[in-house]
Write a protein that holds these residues in place. Structure first.
Motif, PDB file in Angstrom:
ATOM      1  N   ASN A  77       0.784  -1.267   0.018  1.00 40.09           N
ATOM      2  CA  ASN A  77      -0.019   0.117  -0.037  1.00 40.09           C
ATOM      3  C   ASN A  77       0.764   0.966   0.079  1.00 40.09           C
ATOM      4  OD1 ASN A  77      -2.434  -1.471   0.275  1.00 40.09           O
ATOM      5  ND2 ASN A  77      -2.305  -1.966   2.115  1.00 40.09           N
ATOM      6  N   ILE A  78       0.464   2.298  -0.439  1.00 37.15           N
ATOM      7  CA  ILE A  78       0.878   3.576  -0.244  1.00 37.15           C
ATOM      8  C   ILE A  78       1.354   3.846   1.114  1.00 37.15           C
ATOM      9  CG2 ILE A  78       0.453   6.259  -0.689  1.00 37.15           C
ATOM     10  CD1 ILE A  78       0.548   4.360  -2.947  1.00 37.15           C
ATOM     11  N   PHE A  79       2.703   4.428   1.204  1.00 37.10           N
ATOM     12  CA  PHE A  79       3.344   4.456   2.390  1.00 37.10           C
ATOM     13  C   PHE A  79       3.719   3.390   3.099  1.00 37.10           C
ATOM     14  CE2 PHE A  79       0.917   8.616   2.386  1.00 37.10           C
ATOM     15  CZ  PHE A  79       1.740   9.282   1.547  1.00 37.10           C
ATOM     16  N   ASP A  80       3.870   2.013   2.384  1.00 33.49           N
ATOM     17  CA  ASP A  80       4.527   0.890   3.253  1.00 33.49           C
ATOM     18  C   ASP A  80       5.759   0.997   2.910  1.00 33.49           C
ATOM     19  OD1 ASP A  80       1.978  -0.113   3.993  1.00 33.49           O
ATOM     20  OD2 ASP A  80       2.016  -1.849   2.493  1.00 33.49           O
ATOM     21  N   ILE A  81       6.725   0.559   4.010  1.00 32.76           N
ATOM     22  CA  ILE A  81       8.016   0.666   3.817  1.00 32.76           C
ATOM     23  C   ILE A  81       8.509  -0.891   3.727  1.00 32.76           C
ATOM     24  CG2 ILE A  81      10.228   1.174   5.036  1.00 32.76           C
ATOM     25  CD1 ILE A  81       8.922   3.637   6.269  1.00 32.76           C
ATOM     26  N   VAL A  82       9.601  -1.037   2.495  1.00 32.08           N
ATOM     27  CA  VAL A  82       9.957  -2.364   2.166  1.00 32.08           C
ATOM     28  C   VAL A  82      11.430  -2.311   2.253  1.00 32.08           C
ATOM     29  CG1 VAL A  82       9.905  -4.094   0.334  1.00 32.08           C
ATOM     30  CG2 VAL A  82       7.918  -2.714   0.696  1.00 32.08           C
ATOM     31  N   GLU A  83      12.162  -3.182   3.016  1.00 31.93           N
ATOM     32  CA  GLU A  83      13.486  -3.597   2.942  1.00 31.93           C
ATOM     33  C   GLU A  83      13.704  -4.741   2.133  1.00 31.93           C
ATOM     34  OE1 GLU A  83      15.263  -3.836   6.845  1.00 31.93           O
ATOM     35  OE2 GLU A  83      14.058  -2.114   7.658  1.00 31.93           O
ATOM     36  N   MET A 143      21.109  -9.146   7.343  1.00 31.33           N
ATOM     37  CA  MET A 143      20.238  -8.575   8.198  1.00 31.33           C
ATOM     38  C   MET A 143      18.838  -8.073   7.675  1.00 31.33           C
ATOM     39  SD  MET A 143      23.107  -5.546   9.153  1.00 31.33           S
ATOM     40  CE  MET A 143      22.041  -4.362   9.810  1.00 31.33           C
ATOM     41  N   VAL A 144      18.648  -8.275   6.168  1.00 29.78           N
ATOM     42  CA  VAL A 144      17.515  -8.087   5.528  1.00 29.78           C
ATOM     43  C   VAL A 144      16.830  -9.361   5.568  1.00 29.78           C
ATOM     44  CG1 VAL A 144      16.447  -7.119   3.431  1.00 29.78           C
ATOM     45  CG2 VAL A 144      18.278  -5.948   4.395  1.00 29.78           C
ATOM     46  N   LYS A 145      15.532  -9.440   6.015  1.00 36.74           N
ATOM     47  CA  LYS A 145      14.980 -10.819   5.849  1.00 36.74           C
ATOM     48  C   LYS A 145      13.767 -10.959   4.761  1.00 36.74           C
ATOM     49  CE  LYS A 145      17.052 -12.400   9.586  1.00 36.74           C
ATOM     50  NZ  LYS A 145      18.413 -12.583   9.219  1.00 36.74           N
ATOM     51  N   ASN A 146      13.465  -9.649   4.090  1.00 36.87           N
ATOM     52  CA  ASN A 146      12.317  -9.510   3.445  1.00 36.87           C
ATOM     53  C   ASN A 146      12.575 -10.327   1.902  1.00 36.87           C
ATOM     54  OD1 ASN A 146      10.395  -8.792   1.443  1.00 36.87           O
ATOM     55  ND2 ASN A 146      10.044  -6.757   2.871  1.00 36.87           N
ATOM     56  N   ASP A 147      11.796 -11.096   1.444  1.00 35.33           N
ATOM     57  CA  ASP A 147      12.018 -11.756   0.492  1.00 35.33           C
ATOM     58  C   ASP A 147      11.201 -11.051  -0.874  1.00 35.33           C
ATOM     59  OD1 ASP A 147      13.099 -13.776   1.416  1.00 35.33           O
ATOM     60  OD2 ASP A 147      11.466 -15.217   1.652  1.00 35.33           O
ATOM     61  N   THR A 148      10.863  -9.649  -0.604  1.00 28.77           N
ATOM     62  CA  THR A 148      10.182  -9.053  -1.943  1.00 28.77           C
ATOM     63  C   THR A 148      11.633  -8.715  -2.812  1.00 28.77           C
ATOM     64  OG1 THR A 148       8.561  -8.221  -0.486  1.00 28.77           O
ATOM     65  CG2 THR A 148       9.126  -6.932  -2.680  1.00 28.77           C
ATOM     66  N   ILE A 149      11.241  -8.924  -4.078  1.00 31.58           N
ATOM     67  CA  ILE A 149      12.285  -8.573  -5.201  1.00 31.58           C
ATOM     68  C   ILE A 149      11.954  -7.213  -5.620  1.00 31.58           C
ATOM     69  CG2 ILE A 149      13.183  -9.112  -7.550  1.00 31.58           C
ATOM     70  CD1 ILE A 149      12.563 -12.148  -6.738  1.00 31.58           C
ATOM     71  N   ILE A 162       7.530  -4.493  -5.839  1.00 32.57           N
ATOM     72  CA  ILE A 162       7.792  -3.103  -6.277  1.00 32.57           C
ATOM     73  C   ILE A 162       8.459  -2.777  -7.152  1.00 32.57           C
ATOM     74  CG2 ILE A 162       6.997  -2.584  -3.637  1.00 32.57           C
ATOM     75  CD1 ILE A 162      10.050  -2.023  -3.044  1.00 32.57           C
ATOM     76  N   GLU A 163       8.665  -1.604  -7.752  1.00 32.72           N
ATOM     77  CA  GLU A 163       9.589  -1.239  -8.600  1.00 32.72           C
ATOM     78  C   GLU A 163      10.259   0.150  -8.333  1.00 32.72           C
ATOM     79  OE1 GLU A 163       7.649  -0.784 -12.596  1.00 32.72           O
ATOM     80  OE2 GLU A 163       7.254   1.227 -12.112  1.00 32.72           O
ATOM     81  N   ILE A 199      30.756  -5.278  -2.160  1.00 30.65           N
ATOM     82  CA  ILE A 199      30.244  -4.336  -1.169  1.00 30.65           C
ATOM     83  C   ILE A 199      28.782  -5.120  -0.690  1.00 30.65           C
ATOM     84  CG2 ILE A 199      29.475  -2.022  -0.712  1.00 30.65           C
ATOM     85  CD1 ILE A 199      31.159  -1.208  -3.189  1.00 30.65           C
ATOM     86  N   PRO A 200      28.660  -5.139   0.444  1.00 29.26           N
ATOM     87  CA  PRO A 200      27.292  -5.501   1.116  1.00 29.26           C
ATOM     88  C   PRO A 200      26.430  -4.267   0.809  1.00 29.26           C
ATOM     89  CG  PRO A 200      28.963  -6.101   2.908  1.00 29.26           C
ATOM     90  CD  PRO A 200      29.835  -5.226   1.723  1.00 29.26           C
ATOM     91  N   VAL A 201      25.183  -4.862   0.632  1.00 25.69           N
ATOM     92  CA  VAL A 201      24.292  -3.970   0.009  1.00 25.69           C
ATOM     93  C   VAL A 201      22.792  -4.208   0.699  1.00 25.69           C
ATOM     94  CG1 VAL A 201      23.785  -4.944  -2.075  1.00 25.69           C
ATOM     95  CG2 VAL A 201      23.422  -2.377  -1.878  1.00 25.69           C
ATOM     96  N   ALA A 202      21.905  -3.178   0.813  1.00 22.90           N
ATOM     97  CA  ALA A 202      20.495  -3.445   1.132  1.00 22.90           C
ATOM     98  C   ALA A 202      19.941  -2.193   0.435  1.00 22.90           C
ATOM     99  CB  ALA A 202      20.251  -3.724   2.613  1.00 22.90           C
ATOM    100  N   GLY A 203      18.646  -2.407   0.560  1.00 19.55           N
ATOM    101  CA  GLY A 203      17.548  -1.037  -0.115  1.00 19.55           C
ATOM    102  C   GLY A 203      16.368  -1.120   1.065  1.00 19.55           C
ATOM    103  N   ILE A 204      16.206   0.130   1.299  1.00 23.00           N
ATOM    104  CA  ILE A 204      14.855   0.575   1.944  1.00 23.00           C
ATOM    105  C   ILE A 204      14.253   1.510   1.265  1.00 23.00           C
ATOM    106  CG2 ILE A 204      13.926   1.473   4.169  1.00 23.00           C
ATOM    107  CD1 ILE A 204      16.521   0.951   5.374  1.00 23.00           C
ATOM    108  N   PHE A 205      12.677   1.237   1.045  1.00 26.30           N
ATOM    109  CA  PHE A 205      11.843   1.917  -0.123  1.00 26.30           C
ATOM    110  C   PHE A 205      10.723   2.214   0.558  1.00 26.30           C
ATOM    111  CE2 PHE A 205      14.630  -1.238  -2.224  1.00 26.30           C
ATOM    112  CZ  PHE A 205      15.292  -0.511  -3.020  1.00 26.30           C
ATOM    113  N   ILE A 206       9.929   3.073   0.270  1.00 25.69           N
ATOM    114  CA  ILE A 206       8.628   3.727   0.585  1.00 25.69           C
ATOM    115  C   ILE A 206       7.795   3.769  -0.484  1.00 25.69           C
ATOM    116  CG2 ILE A 206       9.253   6.035   0.574  1.00 25.69           C
ATOM    117  CD1 ILE A 206       6.890   5.970   3.057  1.00 25.69           C
TER     118      ILE A 206
END
Length: 178
Positions: free
Chosen positions: A53-59, A89-95, A119-120, A136-143
């Motif tokens: 949904n709008i304003f959900d945060i996804v790691e 550290m990031v457990k989310n399976d969302t691609i 998400i895109e 380089i270890p990497v992660a992303g946080i998206f809204i």
């Protein structure tokens, strides 16, 4: 090191790397060559394929580069089109899917969910590709700012300012920034 796209999506605590797959890969490569960070965190906005949904945060630690033509079996690629960071550290399976184009066909875009793509974001695939190349270890946080539908850009613009505030608040609450 915290990085973001740039242009109208900047933060005073993040280094802008450019919009889209090409700008972000060129500028992030330059950073890695001359001042290689120990860790990369990409932050930014995203469009939802319907499960968020709008304003959900996804790691996420996973990204894809699947064009809409792939969903209708109208294209193929000999390249790896899904990448994953070794980040524990990031457990989310969302691609997170990345393309230089914003999806505006909601009925077609919902099929991305069948592949675990939720998400895109235009840059994340190139961020993972560069991070992988330079180890380089990497992660992303998206809204989420919009759904991938006809008026995606209008919805993005109307939610952008609030999303930036909420993402910053989230980063403070997670003690990623002060």
């Amino acid at each position: 090191m915290i990085v973001c796209a740039g242009r109208n999506e900047t933060f005073n605590f993040a280094q802008p790397i450019g919009v889209g797959l090409i700008e972000s890969s060129i500028n992030l490569t330059r950073i890695a060559l001359f001042d290689k960070p120990d860790f990369l965190l990409f932050i930014g906005t995203a469009g939802s394929y319907g499960n968020y949904n709008i304003f959900d945060i996804v790691e996420s630690k996973r990204a894809a580069n699947l064009e809409l033509s792939f969903l209708s079996n109208d294209s193929y690629t000999p390249l790896d089109n899904v990448l994953e960071s070794d980040n524990k550290m990031v457990k989310n399976d969302t691609i997170v899917n990345s393309s230089n184009y914003i999806t505006t066909n909601f009925e077609l875009s919902k099929h991305y969910n069948e592949y675990g793509i939720g998400i895109e974001n235009m840059e994340f695939f190139s961020v993972l590709q560069v991070a992988k190349e330079f180890e380089i270890p990497v992660a992303g946080i998206f809204i989420v700012t919009n759904y991938t539908k006809k008026d995606a850009h209008k919805e993005f613009l109307s939610n952008h300012d609030e999303a930036m505030k909420r993402l910053t608040k989230y980063l403070i609450e997670k003690q990623i920034i002060k």
